[in-house]
Design an enzyme around this catalytic site. Structure first.
Site, PDB file in Angstrom:
ATOM      1  N   SER A 137      14.990  -2.586   8.159  1.00 53.10           N
ATOM      2  CA  SER A 137      15.776  -1.377   7.885  1.00 53.10           C
ATOM      3  C   SER A 137      14.941  -0.300   8.481  1.00 53.10           C
ATOM      4  O   SER A 137      15.622   0.661   8.708  1.00 53.10           O
ATOM      5  CB  SER A 137      15.731  -1.203   6.393  1.00 53.10           C
ATOM      6  OG  SER A 137      16.844  -1.995   5.799  1.00 53.10           O
ATOM      7  N   ASP A 141      29.767  15.029   3.960  1.00 49.77           N
ATOM      8  CA  ASP A 141      29.052  13.770   3.159  1.00 49.77           C
ATOM      9  C   ASP A 141      30.037  13.011   2.508  1.00 49.77           C
ATOM     10  O   ASP A 141      30.925  13.755   1.966  1.00 49.77           O
ATOM     11  CB  ASP A 141      27.917  13.872   2.462  1.00 49.77           C
ATOM     12  CG  ASP A 141      27.979  14.916   1.408  1.00 49.77           C
ATOM     13  OD1 ASP A 141      28.897  15.857   1.454  1.00 49.77           O
ATOM     14  OD2 ASP A 141      27.253  14.635   0.316  1.00 49.77           O
ATOM     15  N   ASP A 147      24.539   4.039   4.080  1.00 50.95           N
ATOM     16  CA  ASP A 147      23.359   3.420   3.240  1.00 50.95           C
ATOM     17  C   ASP A 147      23.585   3.712   1.811  1.00 50.95           C
ATOM     18  O   ASP A 147      24.755   3.693   1.477  1.00 50.95           O
ATOM     19  CB  ASP A 147      21.874   3.979   3.576  1.00 50.95           C
ATOM     20  CG  ASP A 147      20.855   2.921   3.663  1.00 50.95           C
ATOM     21  OD1 ASP A 147      20.403   2.773   2.424  1.00 50.95           O
ATOM     22  OD2 ASP A 147      20.460   2.366   4.802  1.00 50.95           O
ATOM     23  N   ASP A 182       0.686  -1.305  -0.013  1.00 44.32           N
ATOM     24  CA  ASP A 182      -0.092   0.001   0.175  1.00 44.32           C
ATOM     25  C   ASP A 182       0.826   1.269   0.008  1.00 44.32           C
ATOM     26  O   ASP A 182       1.281   1.637   1.216  1.00 44.32           O
ATOM     27  CB  ASP A 182      -0.810   0.120   1.179  1.00 44.32           C
ATOM     28  CG  ASP A 182      -2.043   1.108   1.121  1.00 44.32           C
ATOM     29  OD1 ASP A 182      -1.929   1.965   0.217  1.00 44.32           O
ATOM     30  OD2 ASP A 182      -2.596   1.354   2.111  1.00 44.32           O
ATOM     31  N   HIS A 196      16.682   4.158  -0.259  1.00 44.03           N
ATOM     32  CA  HIS A 196      16.568   3.313   0.780  1.00 44.03           C
ATOM     33  C   HIS A 196      17.110   4.240   1.820  1.00 44.03           C
ATOM     34  O   HIS A 196      16.641   4.315   2.987  1.00 44.03           O
ATOM     35  CB  HIS A 196      17.425   2.128   0.728  1.00 44.03           C
ATOM     36  CG  HIS A 196      17.326   1.311   1.856  1.00 44.03           C
ATOM     37  ND1 HIS A 196      18.357   1.301   2.926  1.00 44.03           N
ATOM     38  CD2 HIS A 196      16.448   0.260   2.319  1.00 44.03           C
ATOM     39  CE1 HIS A 196      17.930   0.369   3.907  1.00 44.03           C
ATOM     40  NE2 HIS A 196      16.883  -0.337   3.361  1.00 44.03           N
ATOM     41  N   PRO A 203      13.056  18.823   1.311  1.00 50.08           N
ATOM     42  CA  PRO A 203      12.470  19.765   1.946  1.00 50.08           C
ATOM     43  C   PRO A 203      12.658  19.363   3.475  1.00 50.08           C
ATOM     44  O   PRO A 203      12.773  20.094   4.565  1.00 50.08           O
ATOM     45  CB  PRO A 203      11.281  20.161   1.404  1.00 50.08           C
ATOM     46  CG  PRO A 203      10.955  19.150   0.784  1.00 50.08           C
ATOM     47  CD  PRO A 203      12.220  18.449   0.375  1.00 50.08           C
ATOM     48  N   ASN A 245      15.413  -9.837   7.486  1.00 50.56           N
ATOM     49  CA  ASN A 245      14.050 -10.063   6.766  1.00 50.56           C
ATOM     50  C   ASN A 245      13.824 -11.522   6.470  1.00 50.56           C
ATOM     51  O   ASN A 245      12.686 -11.517   5.655  1.00 50.56           O
ATOM     52  CB  ASN A 245      13.755  -9.079   5.831  1.00 50.56           C
ATOM     53  CG  ASN A 245      13.845  -7.544   6.250  1.00 50.56           C
ATOM     54  OD1 ASN A 245      13.678  -7.094   7.280  1.00 50.56           O
ATOM     55  ND2 ASN A 245      14.279  -6.669   5.222  1.00 50.56           N
TER      56      ASN A 245
END
Length: 469
Positions: free
Chosen positions: A373, A202, A183, A150, A218, A191, A310
């Site tokens: 995650s 970074d 990641d 969904d 992700h 925003p 998972n």
């Protein structure tokens, strides 16, 4: 800046979002041209740690596969037809200063073999040498997320569940608390993230540059869960409103990464002052190289938090979540039931919301994802809240507060944990974990408000990660 591949990655991601799709790599081998190929490791590549006594002979500044300064290494490289070799970590830190020791990882070499090489044979040859401390494959890791059915789910049930609004009355974190998101990168133009991301420092270890823009989605989703801007009349709220986000890209546009890149990411995050490192990723095998990086980060006061996996196993977790120096996090749904996909064993630390979690997406958008995650950054965010209120606490004290203030949950499936007992007149289970603390505790779901009410914490005992599987 956005890369051209971003458009393709987003289209693929949106298509996959229409069906449940676990992307955790499963242990398997295929045969290609008569050579076994393990999908969990990088083909034709090994990590070799040189013993300390041989390091003075190694010519790190002018490293050649056949003129290394160690004659035995030259001979092995010639026999194995090694194509290239380079140190895992450079001689300088990220800020140009001379590198300090980091778990002995400055002694690890990344060695590329000839195409089609027998990896097991090569590892055996290296391990048999007197100058080698250990040799291992370069394992592959994958982002641990499920794509939900969904995509229009439009509310955040997780924050009230962990009592975040009440917790914010006690702490909203601090700009001095850095949560490193290791990641696929982070969309720093979003925003809801723009004011939170440390774009000046970074790092992208996949493309070897200083631009950790997300080309998958992700990492952006994970970052939003942990620390999206809050009370700004835009989008979603993050768990730690005042914490800063350090994006370190160690997974590629397909969500995959390797030992060597992950180690570089951990090393870099520690250098840049991150107190919390979130690893919403995992693989099947432990790595001595990665274990040494985890140990080094832990000993420097960093708290590493990782998704448990998972695959739904209730007797095993993914690595690095099962490391004794990593906070392992499983997933619950909005009814406080452990999800069927969430992995655990007797060392699982706690659970957190991980089912249909709405958070930030690429191109300034929002999306719902499901998986462990998504559970891990909830815990990373609460760790940031704790350090915002108690900046002098040790990582073992923050870990204790997270672990021993949880709310009860209902476990899914057969109870197979060691040393468990059922609480009378209850569906809850209690675990005895003597290697952590000499006490009974509930395996429960994260509660931010309860964690912040701890005044005098005890400390989790975390033995070194020996990569013992």
């Amino acid at each position: 800046m956005f890369r051209r591949s971003l458009i393709t990655a987003v289209v693929i991601t949106l298509l996959l979002a229409l069906i449940p799709y676990p992307v955790l790599v499963h242990a398997s081998q295929v045969t290609t041209g008569g050579v076994r190929v393990n999908r969990d490791v990088v083909p034709d590549e090994v990590l070799v740690a040189i013993k300390p006594g041989y390091m003075p002979y190694l010519r790190l500044n002018e490293l050649s596969a056949f003129a290394t300064g160690i004659s035995g290494l030259d001979r092995v490289n010639r026999n194995l037809q090694v194509r290239s070799m380079q140190p895992l970590l450079g001689s300088e830190s990220g800020n140009g200063a001379k590198r300090r020791e980091f778990g002995g990882l400055e002694r690890v070499l990344v060695i590329k073999l000839a195409p089609g090489s027998d990896l097991e044979e090569a590892l055996g040859v290296f391990q048999a040498q007197d100058f080698v401390e250990y040799a291992e494959p370069n394992h592959i890791y994958q982002a641990l997320d499920y794509y939900p059915n969904d995509p229009y789910w439009s509310y955040q049930w997780a924050l009230p569940k962990i009592e975040a609004p009440k917790a914010w009355e006690l702490s909203r974190g601090s700009p001095s608390v850095i949560i490193a998101i290791l990641d696929t990168g982070v969309d720093y133009n979003h925003p809801d993230l723009k004011a939170k991301v440390l774009t000046g420092i970074d790092k992208d270890f996949v493309n070897n540059d200083n631009d950790a823009m997300d080309d998958h989605g992700h990492g952006t989703h994970v970052a939003g869960i942990a620390a999206a801007a809050t009370n700004n009349s835009k989008g979603v709220a993050g768990v730690c409103p005042e914490c800063k986000i350090l994006p370190v890209k160690i997974l590629d546009k397909w969500g995959g990464g390797t030992d060597d890149i992950l180690v570089k990411g951990i090393d870099y995050a520690v250098q840049q002052g991150a107190q919390v490192i979130n690893l919403s990723l995992g693989g099947n095998n432990c790595s001595k190289t990665l274990a040494n990086a985890i140990n080094a980060a832990f000993e420097q006061g960093v708290l590493i938090i990782a998704a448990s996996g998972n695959d739904g196993y209730k007797t095993s977790m993914a690595y690095p979540a099962r490391s004794p120096r990593v906070v392992s996090v499983g997933a619950v749904n909005q009814y406080d039931m452990e999800t069927d996909f969430s992995q655990r064993d007797e060392t699982l630390d706690l659970l957190a919301p991980g089912d249909n979690i709405l958070s930030t997406g690429l191109w300034g958008g929002y999306m719902s994802l499901t998986g462990t995650s998504m559970a891990a950054p909830h815990v990373a965010g609460v760790a940031g809240l704790i350090w915002g209120r108690y900046p002098s606490w040790k990582n073992t004290e923050v870990w204790w507060a997270l672990r021993y203030t949880t709310d009860p949950v209902t476990l899914n499936g057969n109870i197979t944990l060691n040393e468990v007992t059922m609480i009378p007149n209850s569906s809850q289970w209690q675990l005895y974990l003597p290697f952590v603390a000499n006490r009974w505790r509930l395996l429960g779901r994260l509660n931010a408000y309860s964690a912040l009410q701890v005044i005098t914490p005890e400390q989790v005992e975390a033995p070194p990660d020996m990569c013992a599987n």
